[in-house]
Design a protein around this motif. Structure first.
Motif, short mmCIF file in Angstrom:
data_model
loop_
_atom_site.label_atom_id
_atom_site.label_comp_id
_atom_site.label_asym_id
_atom_site.label_seq_id
_atom_site.Cartn_x
_atom_site.Cartn_y
_atom_site.Cartn_z
N SER A 52 -4.99 4.31 -0.54
CA SER A 52 -4.36 5.14 0.49
C SER A 52 -4.72 4.65 1.89
CB SER A 52 -4.76 6.60 0.32
OG SER A 52 -4.28 7.11 -0.90
N ALA A 53 -5.97 4.22 2.09
CA ALA A 53 -6.39 3.71 3.39
C ALA A 53 -5.74 2.36 3.69
CB ALA A 53 -7.91 3.56 3.43
N ALA A 54 -5.47 1.59 2.66
CA ALA A 54 -4.95 0.23 2.82
C ALA A 54 -3.49 0.19 3.22
CB ALA A 54 -5.12 -0.53 1.50
N LEU A 55 -2.69 1.13 2.71
CA LEU A 55 -1.24 1.00 2.80
C LEU A 55 -0.61 1.87 3.88
CD1 LEU A 55 -0.47 1.02 -1.02
CD2 LEU A 55 -0.64 -0.97 0.51
N THR A 56 0.38 1.29 4.51
CA THR A 56 1.20 2.07 5.43
C THR A 56 2.44 2.60 4.71
OG1 THR A 56 2.23 2.13 7.60
CG2 THR A 56 2.48 0.09 6.37
N ASP A 57 2.83 1.92 3.62
CA ASP A 57 3.97 2.37 2.82
C ASP A 57 3.93 1.62 1.49
OD1 ASP A 57 6.24 3.81 2.18
OD2 ASP A 57 7.57 2.76 3.56
N SER A 58 4.57 2.19 0.49
CA SER A 58 4.64 1.54 -0.82
C SER A 58 5.81 2.09 -1.61
CB SER A 58 3.34 1.75 -1.60
OG SER A 58 3.17 3.11 -1.94
N ARG A 59 6.15 1.39 -2.67
CA ARG A 59 7.12 1.85 -3.65
C ARG A 59 6.54 1.55 -5.01
NH1 ARG A 59 8.48 3.47 0.48
NH2 ARG A 59 10.49 3.33 1.54
N LEU A 60 6.81 2.42 -5.96
CA LEU A 60 6.38 2.23 -7.34
C LEU A 60 7.58 2.61 -8.21
CD1 LEU A 60 4.04 1.50 -9.20
CD2 LEU A 60 3.32 3.90 -9.13
N VAL A 61 8.15 1.61 -8.87
CA VAL A 61 9.37 1.81 -9.64
C VAL A 61 9.08 1.51 -11.11
CG1 VAL A 61 11.77 1.11 -9.96
CG2 VAL A 61 10.77 1.11 -7.65
N ALA A 62 9.29 2.51 -11.97
CA ALA A 62 9.07 2.34 -13.41
C ALA A 62 10.30 1.69 -14.01
CB ALA A 62 8.82 3.71 -14.06
N CYS A 63 10.07 0.66 -14.83
CA CYS A 63 11.16 -0.09 -15.45
C CYS A 63 10.90 -0.22 -16.95
CB CYS A 63 11.22 -1.50 -14.86
SG CYS A 63 11.34 -1.55 -13.05
N SER A 64 11.97 -0.32 -17.71
CA SER A 64 11.88 -0.58 -19.14
C SER A 64 12.28 -2.03 -19.38
CB SER A 64 12.84 0.32 -19.93
OG SER A 64 12.45 1.66 -19.81
#
Length: 135
Positions: free
Chosen positions: A120-132
């Motif tokens: 949380s301290a490291a990132l200014t933004d992120s995305r996490l997308v679950a894929c099959s």
């Protein structure tokens, strides 16, 4: 609006939508803070966002492997060809887990949860997308 950590609703939706017991790939897009944004009371020495993410990664990678997963691809992002102009990423990770249940169990692990302070301290933004993955 920055997205750093999944909400309870997002985790519930993930658990409902992903096929149980089947391998998954998690696409991570990461944008780092220049300076890690630790809470004042955390007592952590100032460092860059990348350094804070490295602190998180030491625990996270071990927990991924304990869950039966592995990093499939790690790459520096260079140029977004098709994306909103303001959407730029520093790194991309593609992580494979044996199942959604293994991923969720990792997220619930006490040691992993403690390490997310660094993420949380490291990132200014992120995305996490679950894929099959396709066979």
């Amino acid at each position: 609006m920055p997205s750093l950590n999944p909400s309870a609703e997002q985790l519930e939706h993930f658990a409902e939508q992903m096929p149980a017991g089947e391998p998954i790939l998690m696409l991570n897009l990461l944008r780092f803070n220049q300076q890690a944004a630790y809470p004042t009371e955390s007592g952590h020495a100032p460092c860059s966002g990348r350094e804070a993410y490295a602190r998180y990664s030491r625990t996270a990678l071990r927990k991924v492997r304990e869950a039966g997963g592995d990093v499939q691809v790690a790459a520096s992002a260079q140029v977004a060809l098709i994306a909103p102009e303001q959407e730029e990423w520093d790194e991309m990770l593609l992580v494979r887990y044996p199942s959604p249940e293994a991923f969720l169990a990792m997220l619930a692990d006490e040691e992993y949860r403690a390490a997310t302070l660094h993420r949380s301290a490291a990132l200014t933004d992120s995305r996490l997308v679950a894929c099959s993955p396709r066979a």
